[in-house]
Scaffold this active site. Sequence first.
Site, mmCIF file in Angstrom:
data_model
loop_
_atom_site.group_PDB
_atom_site.id
_atom_site.type_symbol
_atom_site.label_atom_id
_atom_site.label_comp_id
_atom_site.label_asym_id
_atom_site.label_seq_id
_atom_site.Cartn_x
_atom_site.Cartn_y
_atom_site.Cartn_z
ATOM 1 N N ALA A 61 21.933 5.334 94.798
ATOM 2 C CA ALA A 61 22.196 6.232 95.929
ATOM 3 C C ALA A 61 21.072 6.154 96.952
ATOM 4 O O ALA A 61 19.910 5.934 96.598
ATOM 5 C CB ALA A 61 22.354 7.664 95.435
ATOM 6 N N GLY A 102 23.724 3.910 90.894
ATOM 7 C CA GLY A 102 24.919 3.338 91.518
ATOM 8 C C GLY A 102 24.826 1.829 91.618
ATOM 9 O O GLY A 102 25.843 1.127 91.657
ATOM 10 N N GLU A 105 26.343 0.940 88.439
ATOM 11 C CA GLU A 105 27.756 1.350 88.365
ATOM 12 C C GLU A 105 28.653 0.416 89.189
ATOM 13 O O GLU A 105 29.779 0.122 88.792
ATOM 14 C CB GLU A 105 27.897 2.804 88.833
ATOM 15 C CG GLU A 105 27.314 3.790 87.819
ATOM 16 C CD GLU A 105 27.253 5.222 88.321
ATOM 17 O OE1 GLU A 105 27.747 6.122 87.619
ATOM 18 O OE2 GLU A 105 26.700 5.443 89.415
ATOM 19 N N GLU A 125 19.746 8.734 86.467
ATOM 20 C CA GLU A 125 20.131 10.017 87.078
ATOM 21 C C GLU A 125 19.590 11.224 86.326
ATOM 22 O O GLU A 125 19.314 12.263 86.920
ATOM 23 C CB GLU A 125 21.664 10.103 87.169
ATOM 24 C CG GLU A 125 22.297 9.203 88.217
ATOM 25 C CD GLU A 125 22.498 7.768 87.754
ATOM 26 O OE1 GLU A 125 23.088 6.989 88.519
ATOM 27 O OE2 GLU A 125 22.055 7.415 86.634
#
Length: 700
Positions: A61, A102, A105, A125
Amino acid sequence: MSAEYKVHGDVAVITLNNPPVNGLGYETRKGITEALAKANADGKVKAIVITGAGKAFSGGADIKEFGTPKALQEPNLLSVILAVENSAKPVVAAMHTIAMGGGLELPLGCHYRIAAPGCKVALPEVKLGLIPGAGGTQRLPRALGVEPALNMIVSGEPVPSEMLAQVPGQKLFDKLAKSNESLMDEAIALAREKADVRPLPLVRNLPAKHPQGDAYFQFARNMVGGMSKNFPAPLKCVDAVEAATKKKFDDGLVFERDIFINLMWTPECRALRHIFAAERAASKIPDVPDDTPKREIKSVAVIGAGTMGGGITMNFLNAGIPVKMLEMKQEALDRGLATIRKNYEAQVTKGKLKQDKYEQRMALLSTTLNYADLKDADLVIEAVFEEMGVKEAVFKKLDEVMKPGAIMASNTSTLDVNKIASFTKRPQDVVGLHFFSPANVMKLLEVIRGAKTGKDVLATVMAVAKTIKKTAVVSGVCDGFIGNRMIEQYSRQAGFLIEEGATPEQVDKAVEKFGFAMGPFRMGDLAGNDIGWAIRKRRYVEKPNMKYSKTADLLCELGRYGQKTGAGWYDYKPGKRDAIPSQLVVDMIEKHRKDMGITPRKISDEEIVQRLVYALVNEGAHIVEEGIASRASDIDMVYLTGYGFPIHRGGPMQYADMVGLFNVAQSMQRFAQNPLDDAQFWQPAPLLARLVAEGKSFNG
């Protein structure tokens, strides 16, 4: 656009380009989806590669978007990953250097993955009080196996790609590239090899099972719960990974997202996100640009081989920087050297340091009894007795011997750095570097900026702090700087509380339950109660109107200086640090109350915590108002890294923001009515009053 698109024959390459770590901000997400659509519409393109420019695949992010509407703006990361999965042409992720959050991901949504050696892979996270929110808890257990995936998700720690490639049965990587340099050629070759393979493989279609099922997840909860008592996110990671083994994939995604959104608004998550941003902000000095020239620091001199001097020296040896240590007497040097050796040998015994590393570090250390031997050092730090006359003698001598351009630093914890600088003919080269004890362990370094300290000196010492792995916070010159100036108000309140009816043990237990590592009375015993006594004696002369409880003076008059004398606010058994409540101290406090005509009252733990913490907050607000600290978050970093303030509460100023500044000010007004307290102190600082009136917070 922060995602570049190029076609190499029959393979389209989408390169994330959002420095420094290719954060998946709105523009980047939009760029990926537009490039995917373009590649799928181009008849010549048979396959697609996604990679990252520069020194990262992607760090996840974009922190600049945290808490802003852009973070949720479509396409969000879930939509991007869905677009990748739905691509009619195979998509290969070419991962290198960093693939985190991310940034892991996204590859998990690709059809194939190739990683360069040394690529750091993580779902971090949990360190921000969250769980992965774009399918990480659902896809990683399918790609890597349930146990290794849960370990990664709960710890948040990066794991090298080579190690993950060795996990039995893993489907995370289809291939490991030979090198960073060959990654793109190998990725394009893999894309061509898979161009006509159908159906396209999807991680979401892989099974996620654990042979022991319920028993394993119960064991995991017991382990994780014991290690994360103040933080909800780690246990929620277990719930989400368990859902991957029990729910359909899409239901698991919804379950993960619900947890993610609920955690986002917890005080713990807000505190951790605040700390993440505050740590980065602390390294920025408003009027010192990033490109300010820095002086070269190749060698360091340390004056004083005592506890502080030895600890400071170890920081530089650990970083591979040679140190020359000076003392007045050979015995003092020998003692200091022996302590450094003992500290390193303890690390070797515990397996935390290899013998050859220990020997390398000791080889960087030399000693002297002569100031002239320091003349070539680039940075000199004095760690001598905390008395202005002693500092004056040291700095006059340094001014004579140090080469031009050498930085001269004082490890003072309270004294006036401007006055210390005035003892030299080069005040622009003088700065305060206040290390916290034990200096080789504590993360905090207060950098004291004198009125004439050069900007290049500041830029240099901030860079040095990073080299020796310290969290540096800049403070202006005032009595006690940021940390000790605030702790004085905290300690005054602790004294008033025991005068009014609490016991040292009750006060300590209340703040320790709140989350402090140690209460004020146990802290006093550890640091030495005579230190506070010396400061109060100075205060009685300089600030005769400042009110203190006399209990601490009475304690010191009994010779109870703390652990070093085997007795302080508590009793101590020889060789042990356990604080045993002392009847003698209770009797002393009760007699003092009688002498003062005070009728003791029952004091709640809530009042204890509020008076101690809000004392820090109000003084902190004065410090920001006066420009001693650049921002409220700097104060939070000082208290989190140097004074044991509970991490899950984000620091005193952030905690006040979460309570609500209106509520804090109301409590202060109530405390001001207490005749035994200091009504003047409880007038809200001008900054606090202004923020309350405007409905704002310290940390915006």
